[in-house]
Design an enzyme around this catalytic site. Structure first.
Site, PDB file in Angstrom:
ATOM      1  N   GLU A  84       0.848  -1.215   0.000  1.00  0.00           N
ATOM      2  CA  GLU A  84       0.000   0.000   0.000  1.00  0.00           C
ATOM      3  C   GLU A  84       0.871   1.247   0.000  1.00  0.00           C
ATOM      4  OE1 GLU A  84      -3.359  -0.190   2.693  1.00  0.00           O
ATOM      5  OE2 GLU A  84      -3.469   1.990   2.723  1.00  0.00           O
ATOM      6  N   LYS A 279      -7.582  -1.643  11.131  1.00  0.00           N
ATOM      7  CA  LYS A 279      -6.930  -2.004   9.853  1.00  0.00           C
ATOM      8  C   LYS A 279      -5.729  -1.089   9.630  1.00  0.00           C
ATOM      9  CE  LYS A 279      -6.236  -1.968   5.223  1.00  0.00           C
ATOM     10  NZ  LYS A 279      -5.367  -1.065   4.473  1.00  0.00           N
ATOM     11  N   ASP A 295       4.747 -14.753  11.234  1.00  0.00           N
ATOM     12  CA  ASP A 295       3.469 -15.256  10.714  1.00  0.00           C
ATOM     13  C   ASP A 295       2.385 -14.189  10.910  1.00  0.00           C
ATOM     14  OD1 ASP A 295       1.048 -16.533  10.340  1.00  0.00           O
ATOM     15  OD2 ASP A 295       1.645 -18.376  11.348  1.00  0.00           O
ATOM     16  N   HIS A 392      -2.886  10.146   0.677  1.00  0.00           N
ATOM     17  CA  HIS A 392      -3.008   8.820   0.076  1.00  0.00           C
ATOM     18  C   HIS A 392      -2.870   8.902  -1.449  1.00  0.00           C
ATOM     19  CE1 HIS A 392      -4.187   4.652   0.363  1.00  0.00           C
ATOM     20  NE2 HIS A 392      -4.928   4.838  -0.722  1.00  0.00           N
TER      21      HIS A 392
HETATM   22  C1  MEV Z   1      -6.065   2.626   4.998  1.00  0.00           C
HETATM   23  O1  MEV Z   1      -5.231   1.556   4.598  1.00  0.00           O
HETATM   24  C2  MEV Z   1      -6.119   2.740   6.497  1.00  0.00           C
HETATM   25  C3  MEV Z   1      -7.078   3.809   7.037  1.00  0.00           C
HETATM   26  O2  MEV Z   1      -8.378   3.586   6.516  1.00  0.00           O
HETATM   27  C4  MEV Z   1      -7.056   3.661   8.531  1.00  0.00           C
HETATM   28  C5  MEV Z   1      -8.076   4.506   9.252  1.00  0.00           C
HETATM   29  O3  MEV Z   1      -9.137   4.821   8.689  1.00  0.00           O
HETATM   30  O4  MEV Z   1      -7.830   4.829  10.439  1.00  0.00           O
HETATM   31  C6  MEV Z   1      -6.675   5.172   6.596  1.00  0.00           C
END
Ligand code: MEV
Length: 438
Positions: A84, A279, A295, A392
């Site tokens: 990413e 995530k 792992d 991003h």
């Molecule tokens: C993207 O890979 C991760 C985010 O969505 C985490 C979040 O929303 O806190 C930017």
């Protein structure tokens, strides 16, 4: 299409022919792509071929470095394996932010690993308890050839409990075992111990004088470690006086701190947000876990179970404002190894561990927790200020340019153009078309 017998016995070339000819439209192109990723170093390729069965090629991920992590007053550059585009940049940014604000402080809260022998027993549970007490020394004794080396270094089986689960499932009981596996992740060690325990448990039951009829015939269903390790826990924290949070003129430090706390509190009460929030944490955690040959599936499963331990899935990070200080911290379970498995076998994992100054498993737990915290700080910081897309999409720009097969000259022009303009897929397409039309 007919199923195939003995695929694993085919040579690598035969496997490639088989898959390319049957499952792709352009067999020639598939074969070329597969072979393009072979390593020219034959020995290295053989090593990779032998990691798994039926290897046909390698699947590359970028390995990046996030520098400037001050952790317990020591400076680290953290290797991260991830696809990413914005993750390494975000980690580096968070590291730099905290570099001049005291850095990250970490602590290992526990290192206990868990494994269970799941079995069925039809009989009097008080008799089973007496049998357990009677046979426990023999259970330990029979594993001694497996545990000998680990014990020499201070690890081994730390406890065995008999657990009655028959209220949840008829006749179901467990031997619930805890382990200290030191610098090894310990999966093989734990599973070998458990299989031996199960064997002794079954064999001794057949001989136990107090048992009669069905009681003698304990059915072991399975013996396996648990990836849920709530007592193999690490904490990482950043903290500073609120006034030190000032960055730019757009937002006051107090407003920023309050927004951060509010965002974390939303993730605490709202599972839909918590999953995405976590995530973001896993973007950092997985990248270091992967780079160091650990792992990541085990880590993922254990961490998400921990996030739901109180009955509702919730945030793994916490934030507070207290007496003029902003604090932001994480507590996660991490079963990691810095010896054994891929850690010494995969040259890049070995190198990543070298870059991290050959950490013990406990030290690696702390570094991984920091990567998770940094990633979450960076994501939430963007979310409550500029929004996530600005950073991003800037990082994603190169992917779009590559998709559009931009030349080096086009890339240079457009990277500098999009320093001042918002990146969207259509804006990039438009801009490149404009250049190409002259
Ligand atoms: C993207 O890979 C991760 C985010 O969505 C985490 C979040 O929303 O806190 C930017």
């Amino acid at each position: 299409m007919a199923p195939i017998e003995g695929f694993s016995k085919l040579t690598k070339e035969e496997k490639i022919d088989w898959i390319s000819d049957r499952y792709t439209d352009n067999s020639k192109e598939t074969k070329a792509t597969i072979k393009r990723y072979w390593n020219t170093d034959k020995e290295l390729q053989k090593l990779h071929d032998e990691f798994i069965e039926n290897t046909i090629t390698n699947f590359y991920l970028p390995l990046g470095i996030a520098p400037n992590f001050l952790i317990n007053d020591k400076l680290y550059a953290i290797p991260m394996a991830i696809e990413e585009s914005s993750v390494v940049a975000a980690a580096s940014k968070a590291a730099k932010f905290w570099l001049h604000r005291g850095g990250f402080k970490t602590k290992v809260l526990g290192t206990e690993k868990i494994g269970q022998v799941h079995f069925m027993y039809q009989g009097d549970c008080r008799k089973l308890e007496r049998f357990f007490q009677f046979v426990k020394p023999k259970l330990i004794q029979d594993t001694s050839s497996i545990t000998k080396n680990m014990e020499k270094r201070g690890g081994g089986i730390t406890n065995i409990q008999l657990r009655d689960k028959s209220k949840d499932l008829k006749d179901y009981y467990q031997l619930h075992c805890t382990f200290e596996t030191l610098d090894a992740m310990g999966a093989n060690f734990i599973n070998s111990c458990l299989e031996q325990l199960a064997q002794t448990w079954k064999a001794e039951a057949l001989e136990y004088a107090e048992f009669s009829g069905e009681e003698k015939h304990i059915e072991v269903v399975m013996s396996i470690l648990s990836n849920y390790v709530p007592n193999c826990l690490v904490r990482a924290e950043v903290s500073c006086p609120i006034q030190d949070l000032q960055e730019g003129e757009d937002i006051s430090p107090l407003e920023f701190a309050e927004k951060m706390v509010r965002a974390v509190n939303i993730a605490k009460v709202e599972p839909f947000r918590a999953v995405t929030h976590n995530k973001g944490i896993m973007n950092g955690v997985d990248a270091v876990v992967l780079a160091t040959g650990n792992d990541f599936r085990a880590v993922e499963a254990g961490i998400h179970a921990y996030a739901a331990k109180d009955g509702q899935y919730t945030s793994l990070t916490h934030a507070s404002i207290d007496h003029g200080r902003f604090s932001f911290w994480i507590e996660i379970p991490l079963a990691l190894g810095t010896v054994g498995g891929l850690t010494s076998l995969h040259p890049l994992a070995k190198m990543a561990l070298d870059i991290l100054d050959r950490p013990s498993a406990k030290e690696l737990m702390q570094l991984v927790a920091v990567a998770g915290l940094a990633q979450n700080f960076a994501a939430v910081r963007s979310l409550v200020t500029t929004g996530i897309q600005q950073g991003h999409m800037k990082m994603h720009l190169m992917n779009i340019l590559n998709q559009l097969q931009a030349t080096e000259a086009e890339k240079n022009t457009l990277v500098s153009h999009f320093k001042k303009h918002t990146v969207t897929h259509s804006a990039v397409v438009e801009a490149i078309q404009k250049i190409r039309k002259g």
